[in-house]
Design an enzyme around this catalytic site. Structure first.
Site, PDB file in Angstrom:
ATOM      1  N   HIS A 244       0.807  -1.226   0.000  1.00 43.01           N
ATOM      2  CA  HIS A 244       0.000   0.000   0.000  1.00 43.01           C
ATOM      3  C   HIS A 244       0.844   1.281   0.000  1.00 43.01           C
ATOM      4  O   HIS A 244       0.824   2.071  -0.936  1.00 43.01           O
ATOM      5  CB  HIS A 244      -0.911   0.033   1.236  1.00 43.01           C
ATOM      6  CG  HIS A 244      -1.722  -1.201   1.431  1.00 43.01           C
ATOM      7  ND1 HIS A 244      -2.822  -1.499   0.665  1.00 43.01           N
ATOM      8  CD2 HIS A 244      -1.616  -2.223   2.321  1.00 43.01           C
ATOM      9  CE1 HIS A 244      -3.358  -2.647   1.064  1.00 43.01           C
ATOM     10  NE2 HIS A 244      -2.632  -3.097   2.074  1.00 43.01           N
TER      11      HIS A 244
HETATM   12  C1  BDR Z   1      -2.922   0.740   5.321  1.00 47.84           C
HETATM   13  O1  BDR Z   1      -3.094   0.175   6.606  1.00 47.84           O
HETATM   14  C2  BDR Z   1      -1.877  -0.264   7.113  1.00 47.84           C
HETATM   15  O2  BDR Z   1      -1.980  -1.535   7.593  1.00 47.84           O
HETATM   16  C3  BDR Z   1      -0.872  -0.156   6.008  1.00 47.84           C
HETATM   17  O3  BDR Z   1       0.381   0.252   6.526  1.00 47.84           O
HETATM   18  C4  BDR Z   1      -1.451   0.891   5.091  1.00 47.84           C
HETATM   19  O4  BDR Z   1      -1.056   2.192   5.466  1.00 47.84           O
HETATM   20  C5  BDR Z   1      -3.615  -0.146   4.301  1.00 47.84           C
HETATM   21  O5  BDR Z   1      -4.952  -0.255   4.604  1.00 47.84           O
END
Ligand code: BDR
Ligand code: CA
Length: 314
Positions: A244
């Site tokens: 992400h």
């Molecule tokens: C987001 O949530 C976190 O777990 C990850 O680092 C990312 O920023 C994805 O949903």
């Protein structure tokens, strides 16, 4: 060309760690500070982890500040797979570099305030976690919005399913009220939702390519990304876990790899069933002026080539 000044607000988190590494490897970006927020794991851990990552990058000079411990209103949640302190246990050694004494909100207020007063260049704020720090900074000093070049937010899920609840992406769910404050701030916002990050999959061949770099950073990134729970693969039938947060940094480096369009976005703050759900009005049916450029597509092969090339610089 002068480097783009950025602030990284983050809750490391393995994908946050990769994003920080890519930013620190990129001369096009001038990382002014890293501000930690509670999110994937509690604040003490995210602040600790951010320093671990800076040390892995050999960048003990980077200022790391701790910020908000709790979300604005809702009860606190952490990442679903937060075991191992957020960064795969002791994969990385404990940091020696100190945490800077200034609170993250004060850093955001002072850095963005200087830019707002025309005393410094406007700053791009990259948010990789819940938006608590930035929302508090904006509530503390609304005029800092004028010092923001843009905010690139990893958060939200539109057509995609949520990842932390059925309807919501984690960063929005963890502090929906903060997300609403940021979205309503009037700052130029670029939103990078799950719909896009679900295209940036760390497949086994891509992970092997990172490991084949043969440097310590490549080996550590491989370990971090293979340690995390692969439940996204199981739940959503993907070929690899989505990466992400690094897509936020990738967007600053190679915007040509991304596509998106402007829309009005808001976040559900009331319904227990859909709390944190990001609603996007693609057709302007609400009659609201678009408040975000919502990114929808990424050239994932190009993105992973960029990632590998940057991690190879260490
Ligand atoms: C987001 O949530 C976190 O777990 C990850 O680092 C990312 O920023 C994805 O949903
Ligand atoms: Ca994150």
């Amino acid at each position: 060309m002068a480097a783009i000044p950025i602030l990284i607000d983050t809750d490391p988190g393995v994908d946050d760690a990769v994003a920080i590494l890519v930013a620190l490897a990129s001369p096009e970006l001038d990382v002014r500070a890293i501000t930690a927020v509670a999110g994937n794991v509690p604040l003490d851990d995210t602040a600790h982890n951010a320093r671990k990552v800076c040390e892995l990058a050999g960048r003990l000079d980077v200022a790391v500040h701790a910020g908000c411990r709790k979300p604005l209103l809702r009860s606190q949640i952490f990442g679903k797979y937060a075991s191992g302190g957020g960064l795969a246990g002791d994969t990385l050694p404990a940091p020696a570099m100190p945490l800077r004494p200034q609170h993250a909100v004060d850093v955001l207020v002072s850095e963005l305030g200087r830019a707002a007063r025309g005393e410094a260049e406007k700053i791009t704020v990259c948010t990789l976690g819940p938006l608590t720090n930035l929302a508090v900074a904006l509530a503390h000093s609304p005029s800092i919005v004028r010092g923001i070049e843009k905010i690139v937010v990893m958060g939200g899920a539109f057509a995609a399913l949520g990842n932390r609840s059925i309807a919501a992406e984690f960063n929005m769910l963890a502090d929906p009220h903060a997300a609403r404050i940021v979205l309503a701030s009037g700052a130029p916002i670029v939103l990078v939702p799950l719909d896009l990050t679900f295209q940036a999959l760390a497949t086994p061949p891509r992970l092997a390519a990172i490991r084949s770099l043969g440097n310590r950073v490549g080996e550590m990134v491989f370990k971090l990304l293979t340690y995390v729970d692969r439940s996204d693969v199981e739940r959503f039938g993907m070929a690899g876990g989505p990466l992400h947060d690094p897509t936020v940094i990738g967007l600053l480096l190679r915007p040509d790899l991304y596509r998106g369009r402007p829309a009005f976005v808001d976040v559900e703050c009331d319904s227990p069933l859909t709390l944190g759900h990001a609603v996007v009005d693609w057709e302007g049916r609400m009659g609201k002026v678009p408040n975000a450029m919502v990114m929808t597509d990424i050239d994932s092969d190009g993105f992973f080539v960029l990632l590998k090339e940057r991690l190879g610089r260490f």
